[in-house]
Design a protein around this motif. Sequence first.
Motif, PDB file in Angstrom:
ATOM      1  N   LEU A 107      -8.509   4.334   0.785  1.00  0.00           N
ATOM      2  CA  LEU A 107      -7.872   4.696   2.049  1.00  0.00           C
ATOM      3  C   LEU A 107      -8.930   5.197   3.003  1.00  0.00           C
ATOM      4  CD1 LEU A 107      -5.310   5.126   3.703  1.00  0.00           C
ATOM      5  CD2 LEU A 107      -5.164   7.410   2.709  1.00  0.00           C
ATOM      6  N   PHE A 108      -8.961   4.618   4.177  1.00  0.00           N
ATOM      7  CA  PHE A 108      -9.987   4.974   5.152  1.00  0.00           C
ATOM      8  C   PHE A 108      -9.418   5.844   6.255  1.00  0.00           C
ATOM      9  CE2 PHE A 108     -14.296   3.820   6.365  1.00  0.00           C
ATOM     10  CZ  PHE A 108     -14.350   4.328   7.641  1.00  0.00           C
ATOM     11  N   GLY A 109      -8.326   5.412   6.859  1.00  0.00           N
ATOM     12  CA  GLY A 109      -7.753   6.174   7.960  1.00  0.00           C
ATOM     13  C   GLY A 109      -6.329   5.749   8.221  1.00  0.00           C
ATOM     14  N   ALA A 110      -5.638   6.519   9.014  1.00  0.00           N
ATOM     15  CA  ALA A 110      -4.253   6.215   9.333  1.00  0.00           C
ATOM     16  C   ALA A 110      -3.942   6.694  10.736  1.00  0.00           C
ATOM     17  CB  ALA A 110      -3.315   6.884   8.324  1.00  0.00           C
ATOM     18  N   ILE A 111      -3.074   5.949  11.388  1.00  0.00           N
ATOM     19  CA  ILE A 111      -2.640   6.320  12.728  1.00  0.00           C
ATOM     20  C   ILE A 111      -1.124   6.257  12.760  1.00  0.00           C
ATOM     21  CG2 ILE A 111      -2.536   5.547  15.124  1.00  0.00           C
ATOM     22  CD1 ILE A 111      -5.424   4.770  14.934  1.00  0.00           C
ATOM     23  N   ALA A 112      -0.504   7.334  13.231  1.00  0.00           N
ATOM     24  CA  ALA A 112       0.942   7.384  13.373  1.00  0.00           C
ATOM     25  C   ALA A 112       1.296   7.251  14.847  1.00  0.00           C
ATOM     26  CB  ALA A 112       1.485   8.694  12.819  1.00  0.00           C
ATOM     27  N   PHE A 129       3.994   9.647   1.979  1.00  0.00           N
ATOM     28  CA  PHE A 129       3.842   8.330   1.369  1.00  0.00           C
ATOM     29  C   PHE A 129       2.689   8.399   0.380  1.00  0.00           C
ATOM     30  CE2 PHE A 129       6.233   6.023   4.630  1.00  0.00           C
ATOM     31  CZ  PHE A 129       6.194   6.922   5.678  1.00  0.00           C
ATOM     32  N   PHE A 130       2.888   7.874  -0.793  1.00  0.00           N
ATOM     33  CA  PHE A 130       1.765   7.724  -1.697  1.00  0.00           C
ATOM     34  C   PHE A 130       1.157   6.355  -1.446  1.00  0.00           C
ATOM     35  CE2 PHE A 130       2.065  11.666  -3.672  1.00  0.00           C
ATOM     36  CZ  PHE A 130       3.408  11.980  -3.812  1.00  0.00           C
ATOM     37  N   VAL A 131      -0.158   6.308  -1.464  1.00  0.00           N
ATOM     38  CA  VAL A 131      -0.871   5.125  -1.024  1.00  0.00           C
ATOM     39  C   VAL A 131      -1.535   4.464  -2.217  1.00  0.00           C
ATOM     40  CG1 VAL A 131      -2.642   4.256   0.519  1.00  0.00           C
ATOM     41  CG2 VAL A 131      -1.294   6.233   1.191  1.00  0.00           C
ATOM     42  N   VAL A 136      -1.167  11.669  -8.450  1.00  0.00           N
ATOM     43  CA  VAL A 136      -0.712  10.337  -8.039  1.00  0.00           C
ATOM     44  C   VAL A 136      -1.684   9.632  -7.105  1.00  0.00           C
ATOM     45  CG1 VAL A 136       1.721  10.879  -8.361  1.00  0.00           C
ATOM     46  CG2 VAL A 136       0.638  11.316  -6.159  1.00  0.00           C
ATOM     47  N   GLY A 137      -2.761  10.316  -6.717  1.00  0.00           N
ATOM     48  CA  GLY A 137      -3.731   9.643  -5.867  1.00  0.00           C
ATOM     49  C   GLY A 137      -3.552   9.980  -4.403  1.00  0.00           C
ATOM     50  N   PRO A 138      -4.133   9.160  -3.534  1.00  0.00           N
ATOM     51  CA  PRO A 138      -4.100   9.473  -2.103  1.00  0.00           C
ATOM     52  C   PRO A 138      -2.694   9.377  -1.535  1.00  0.00           C
ATOM     53  CG  PRO A 138      -5.044   7.307  -2.450  1.00  0.00           C
ATOM     54  CD  PRO A 138      -4.874   7.918  -3.803  1.00  0.00           C
ATOM     55  N   ALA A 139      -2.464  10.203  -0.537  1.00  0.00           N
ATOM     56  CA  ALA A 139      -1.167  10.200   0.125  1.00  0.00           C
ATOM     57  C   ALA A 139      -1.368  10.380   1.618  1.00  0.00           C
ATOM     58  CB  ALA A 139      -0.283  11.309  -0.419  1.00  0.00           C
ATOM     59  N   VAL A 140      -0.440   9.878   2.358  1.00  0.00           N
ATOM     60  CA  VAL A 140      -0.420  10.084   3.807  1.00  0.00           C
ATOM     61  C   VAL A 140       0.893  10.771   4.135  1.00  0.00           C
ATOM     62  CG1 VAL A 140      -0.347   8.989   6.059  1.00  0.00           C
ATOM     63  CG2 VAL A 140      -1.845   8.069   4.289  1.00  0.00           C
ATOM     64  N   ASN A 180       0.777  -1.215   0.000  1.00  0.00           N
ATOM     65  CA  ASN A 180       0.000   0.000   0.000  1.00  0.00           C
ATOM     66  C   ASN A 180       0.821   1.284   0.000  1.00  0.00           C
ATOM     67  OD1 ASN A 180      -2.113  -1.768   0.280  1.00  0.00           O
ATOM     68  ND2 ASN A 180      -2.215  -1.552   2.480  1.00  0.00           N
ATOM     69  N   LEU A 181       2.059   1.224   0.435  1.00  0.00           N
ATOM     70  CA  LEU A 181       2.799   2.456   0.666  1.00  0.00           C
ATOM     71  C   LEU A 181       3.991   2.583  -0.264  1.00  0.00           C
ATOM     72  CD1 LEU A 181       2.925   2.507   4.572  1.00  0.00           C
ATOM     73  CD2 LEU A 181       1.464   3.874   3.092  1.00  0.00           C
ATOM     74  N   SER A 182       4.189   3.778  -0.771  1.00  0.00           N
ATOM     75  CA  SER A 182       5.377   4.035  -1.572  1.00  0.00           C
ATOM     76  C   SER A 182       6.569   4.246  -0.650  1.00  0.00           C
ATOM     77  CB  SER A 182       5.171   5.295  -2.412  1.00  0.00           C
ATOM     78  OG  SER A 182       5.221   6.447  -1.568  1.00  0.00           O
TER      79      SER A 182
END
Lengths: 325, 173
Positions: free
Chosen positions: B114-119, B107-109, B141-145, B93-95
């Motif tokens: 993509l629903f959610g992310a926790i760091a 990070f490009f996903v 490039v689409g979704p990114a985190v 999932n992650l670049s």
Amino acid sequence: MSFTPQTPARVRNDPLGPQTVNIAQQNIVEIDGVALAEHLNDGQHNAMEIPWLLGHVEDGATPAGSLFNTTYGGGTLARPATGAYAINVAAGVISTSALSQLQLSAMANVSDPAVESKPHTITFEAISATSVKVRIRELSSALGAGNAWADANRDFDFGLHALAQDTDSLLTTPLLKVRRDTLTDQATDWNALVVNQGITRKAALLEHTTAGLHSVNRIAKAIGWFRPSAGPAFSITASERVASVTRVSSGVVEVLLSDDLAATTNMACFCEPQPASLDELVITNGRAFNAGAGVTKFRFYTYIYSGGAWARGDRPFFAAMFGAP
Amino acid sequence: MSYSKLFTVCQDFPLGLQSANQAFDNNQALYDLYDAKHSFGIEGRNTGGFQNPFRALGRHDDPLIARTTARFLVDTSTATPTARAVVSGPMLNLSTPVYLGTGKWRFFVYTPQLFGAIAQSEATSAVDRKATCLIEFNPAVGPAVSVATWGVSGGAWAGTNFDFSITLWANAS
């Protein structure tokens, strides 16, 4: 959906040839293959993205943990210093290889009632294959008046992710039938099918319901994205098994889980606010609120750092909420 | 289909059609059980015949389960720091993270939804640390985190490089 090829039901005078039995044998092996991809052979979930150990810790004279997954040998807790906790995992839960320890990722959240009035931070450090250290800090300055932080003893939630373990199938190898075989000329064939079905079902029901839903505390009971909306209020952007969201006051949001979730007193959550930009620091802490029989609520408290001080504020946030099955 | 426990037999024990049919039903019941929240590798094939990797055989297909988790070790020994993911749960999932500046990564996903992310921040001796993440959408490039890692310096929070974890939630379809 079903198997390919399928095994249609037989009626009187239908032939029950070797191929039919063989297909039934192969089908149960197929199910076992699906199961073992991300489960151990006894049914425990076995994937890095599912926390191996997940717990809610109540601070006190001796910190006490709940939601520990006892099938992994549970764990012990210690508090060697103010705001410092050691999560000691039973041997074998996490591989002793150095690589496995490097792969240890985590989620953590301070879920103490103190988060209602101050932001808290929580960090983790993998110490060894059997120990993880957690440190908790609280803003000691008043809101709007500085940025001093201090160690604090608090309740918290944690989830540890580790490398998936190897596992082997427990199924009995069936003897496939050929022409002129009888169904039970060797007691292992029909019996192998029966035994294999029993093994598979027992493993499946360890952490799933009969309907296939997950029934284990290490998998979230609900997730959701929540955003500020006109009012001021809060709205659900997207969610799974969330009934409603309510803005209690600035920076305080209450999430009610779906009615069909079993009420529990052992609850944990992890949350992440969505800052206005990457240059904005926002902290959100969450906790079970009024947890008890018939209540499945969480509250989330958001604080925004600006001008060298902290203040309550509304920001979108994502939350994953956990509870005992 | 409902599941009903069957019986083992000894040699020459007669087995009727009802027993055989129940065995077939038991298989279907177990299939249905796992099919609820797992992939049998059948769904998700596009017309090109490629399997959607998020729907591979046995993969969980439940939005309540995180899609990816990874721990990133930050290396500041070079002119441009790098964050290297320790091999971990599905990294489809992650670049490779892009360094945006001190304490900032993108990070490009590649996950479908993509629903959610926790760091989560890591700490050793310095404990005033906080990792946060921001979900963005880049039309190119689409979704990114994006992840920001913060530490206290001179009494104020500022971007600081340190190790962190990230966990993503997403739907497979």
